[in-house]
Design a protein around this motif. Sequence first.
Motif, PDB file in Angstrom:
ATOM      1  N   LEU A 148       2.795  18.756  17.791  1.00  0.00           N
ATOM      2  CA  LEU A 148       2.239  19.479  16.510  1.00  0.00           C
ATOM      3  C   LEU A 148       1.667  21.135  16.904  1.00  0.00           C
ATOM      4  CD1 LEU A 148      -0.647  16.775  15.591  1.00  0.00           C
ATOM      5  CD2 LEU A 148       1.583  17.089  14.454  1.00  0.00           C
TER       6      LEU A 148
ATOM      7  N   THR B 174      12.373  12.691   3.850  1.00  0.00           N
ATOM      8  CA  THR B 174      11.515  13.181   4.950  1.00  0.00           C
ATOM      9  C   THR B 174      12.020  12.595   6.088  1.00  0.00           C
ATOM     10  OG1 THR B 174       9.420  12.997   3.510  1.00  0.00           O
ATOM     11  CG2 THR B 174       9.120  13.227   6.116  1.00  0.00           C
ATOM     12  N   PRO B 176      11.723  13.175  10.079  1.00  0.00           N
ATOM     13  CA  PRO B 176      11.168  13.776  11.439  1.00  0.00           C
ATOM     14  C   PRO B 176      12.201  13.423  12.556  1.00  0.00           C
ATOM     15  CG  PRO B 176       9.711  11.821  10.843  1.00  0.00           C
ATOM     16  CD  PRO B 176      11.005  11.965   9.621  1.00  0.00           C
ATOM     17  N   ARG B 216      13.411  17.346   4.224  1.00  0.00           N
ATOM     18  CA  ARG B 216      12.224  17.716   4.937  1.00  0.00           C
ATOM     19  C   ARG B 216      12.057  17.392   6.259  1.00  0.00           C
ATOM     20  NH1 ARG B 216       7.102  17.545   1.356  1.00  0.00           N
ATOM     21  NH2 ARG B 216       7.192  15.313   1.949  1.00  0.00           N
ATOM     22  N   THR B 217      12.384  18.421   7.034  1.00  0.00           N
ATOM     23  CA  THR B 217      12.471  17.966   8.503  1.00  0.00           C
ATOM     24  C   THR B 217      11.530  18.720   9.361  1.00  0.00           C
ATOM     25  OG1 THR B 217      14.161  17.750  10.183  1.00  0.00           O
ATOM     26  CG2 THR B 217      14.112  19.733   8.790  1.00  0.00           C
ATOM     27  N   PHE B 218      11.578  18.129  10.567  1.00  0.00           N
ATOM     28  CA  PHE B 218      10.502  18.730  11.481  1.00  0.00           C
ATOM     29  C   PHE B 218      11.271  19.136  12.895  1.00  0.00           C
ATOM     30  CE2 PHE B 218       8.358  15.857   8.597  1.00  0.00           C
ATOM     31  CZ  PHE B 218       7.230  16.347   8.372  1.00  0.00           C
ATOM     32  N   CYS B 239       9.637  21.835   8.704  1.00  0.00           N
ATOM     33  CA  CYS B 239       7.923  21.852   8.892  1.00  0.00           C
ATOM     34  C   CYS B 239       7.899  21.966  10.551  1.00  0.00           C
ATOM     35  CB  CYS B 239       7.218  20.597   8.525  1.00  0.00           C
ATOM     36  SG  CYS B 239       7.558  20.607   6.776  1.00  0.00           S
ATOM     37  N   GLU B 240       6.787  22.415  11.117  1.00  0.00           N
ATOM     38  CA  GLU B 240       6.509  22.477  12.340  1.00  0.00           C
ATOM     39  C   GLU B 240       7.585  22.785  13.203  1.00  0.00           C
ATOM     40  OE1 GLU B 240       3.343  21.079  13.799  1.00  0.00           O
ATOM     41  OE2 GLU B 240       2.541  20.637  11.505  1.00  0.00           O
ATOM     42  N   VAL B 241       8.306  23.800  12.979  1.00  0.00           N
ATOM     43  CA  VAL B 241       9.487  24.189  13.626  1.00  0.00           C
ATOM     44  C   VAL B 241       9.317  24.913  15.179  1.00  0.00           C
ATOM     45  CG1 VAL B 241      10.622  24.138  11.513  1.00  0.00           C
ATOM     46  CG2 VAL B 241       9.922  26.217  12.254  1.00  0.00           C
ATOM     47  N   ASP B 299       4.919  27.102   7.585  1.00  0.00           N
ATOM     48  CA  ASP B 299       5.606  25.707   8.093  1.00  0.00           C
ATOM     49  C   ASP B 299       5.036  24.663   8.497  1.00  0.00           C
ATOM     50  OD1 ASP B 299       5.110  26.889  10.579  1.00  0.00           O
ATOM     51  OD2 ASP B 299       7.068  26.271  11.576  1.00  0.00           O
ATOM     52  N   GLY B 300       3.621  24.545   8.170  1.00  0.00           N
ATOM     53  CA  GLY B 300       2.798  23.250   8.531  1.00  0.00           C
ATOM     54  C   GLY B 300       1.679  23.330   7.718  1.00  0.00           C
TER      55      GLY B 300
END
Lengths: 215, 325
Positions: A148, B174, B176, B216-218, B239-241, B299-300
């Motif tokens: 995270l 989504t 991940p 929507r990826t991470f 997200c959270e890239v 991005d998060g």
Amino acid sequence: MAINEIFNSVLAFDDAGIVERVQTELDHGTDVMAILNDGLIAAMDEVGKRYTQGIFFVPEMLMAAQAMKRGMSVLRPHLENTGVTSRGCIVIGTVKGDQHDIGKNLVAMMLECAGFKVIDLGKDVEADKFVETARQNRADLVALSALLTTALASMEATISRIRSGRKVPKTLVGGAPVTQAFADRIGADGFSPDATGAVAVARRLIASHNRPASI
Amino acid sequence: MNSRERFRKTMQYGRPDRVPYFEEGIRKEVLRVWRKQGLSSEAEFGRMFSRDKREEIELELDPIPNPKTWPSSRSELDVLRKSLDPKQSNRWPGDWSKRARGWRGRDHVLMLRVHRGFFLSMGVRDWTRFMDVMRFIIKDPGLVRETMRIHGEFSAQMAERVLQEVEIDAAVFTEPIGGNDRPLISPRMYEDFVLTSHEPLMALLKRHRVETIIFRTFANSRLLIPSILKWGFNCLWACEVNVDAMDYRNLRREFGRALGLIGGIDLDVLRRDKEAIRREIEEKVPPLLAEGGYVPLADGRVREDVPFENYTYYRRLLEQVTAKS
């Protein structure tokens, strides 16, 4: 039977066949260290190369590591007789505030396959736990993982806590949002974007550490 | 122009009155911390910045009941199939029809989350199952293919019920799947196991003329983008890239208008200082806005470690920069 077949068994993810092949080599009186270094560890180095080249992804890397570990299970009692020790001691964990451990487990497995003693503290680990475990085990390296972005502050605090000690082990950081620039900014000694790269960085850092590696 | 029109116009590369401003999922605990840093009230926060309301319909896509052990062979797939039944009443809230009616004539953005991604669909909740799935990919790919096919058909049936009653503005898959340097599985595997299984969903979305289909990826899923475009996605929300690997300016140069973009602002700079925020916004946002098809967003999720002063600066600067563009 040649050591080459052990090497190939790892690359073919043949976790059943490798047991037989390692045992056959031992029965033939092949040097234990040759089986380890030229067969199993060399194969994992090749896995690392193929990963870097984009030929392998995580499934292949993990299946190769599984095969390697099966081979090691046959070899390990013989290694103990030779007095061989690990290539260095590494404490690893996911930092406080982060419950993700798949990436960390991948790195731990690859480090083990490369001959390091790995002490895995799990996930959501307090900074003091890293420091204390590293001190008790005279660790050469502490490896920190985070998935995270919110755990990046915790990673920074953990590095700071480790560096405030007297005998400071080397530090290695990684995880999805971690970059080389971030690693530099928080004062980590090393960074790797992936598990195979972590092995190379660990080797380099431990070689430069005060305590000499045993193998 | 209302939020819904603004979003749709943006994703069509049209000229809205301004870009949509979505919120970064700020929870009450963050607002509590910000109260100590100068925010006078929650109500004041609601008035401080322009915002476009966005709602996401989250379908119950897990097996019911949740399996004690996930299938390890094709002979065990019947149990999974039976536990993925769209007619199960406990998959739908009691007031579903009322909610569906309420969404008609709305002026906010409504998205439908249609898929939870490869690993959750394969039952990965811990390391042991992760290892199992990695093994199946190599040793029993048919099991993986069939499991994903079951999920794909089930997800399409669930989405169909929604789409019969509600017109949505975007569908969200989504996923991940990314590590720091690349996706965990190869693009070839992703196409074989995952994208193929999306065929019923993609056909459904096409039938219902859903224009925006979001991946929507991470972390770093960069390598998968050519594949997802080939299979009908037209928008990325990363997200959270790893910001270097997923820099939206580079993605725009490479994929052009084929890939709409949501996000792209490094959340980490919000934790740092105003100079870092200014650089991030001024360097990244204007070139993307110039092309259109872009919703600027961190991005998060914004959490307690972002100072209120930094967040305020970020949002005001974002409004200024987007107004100029």
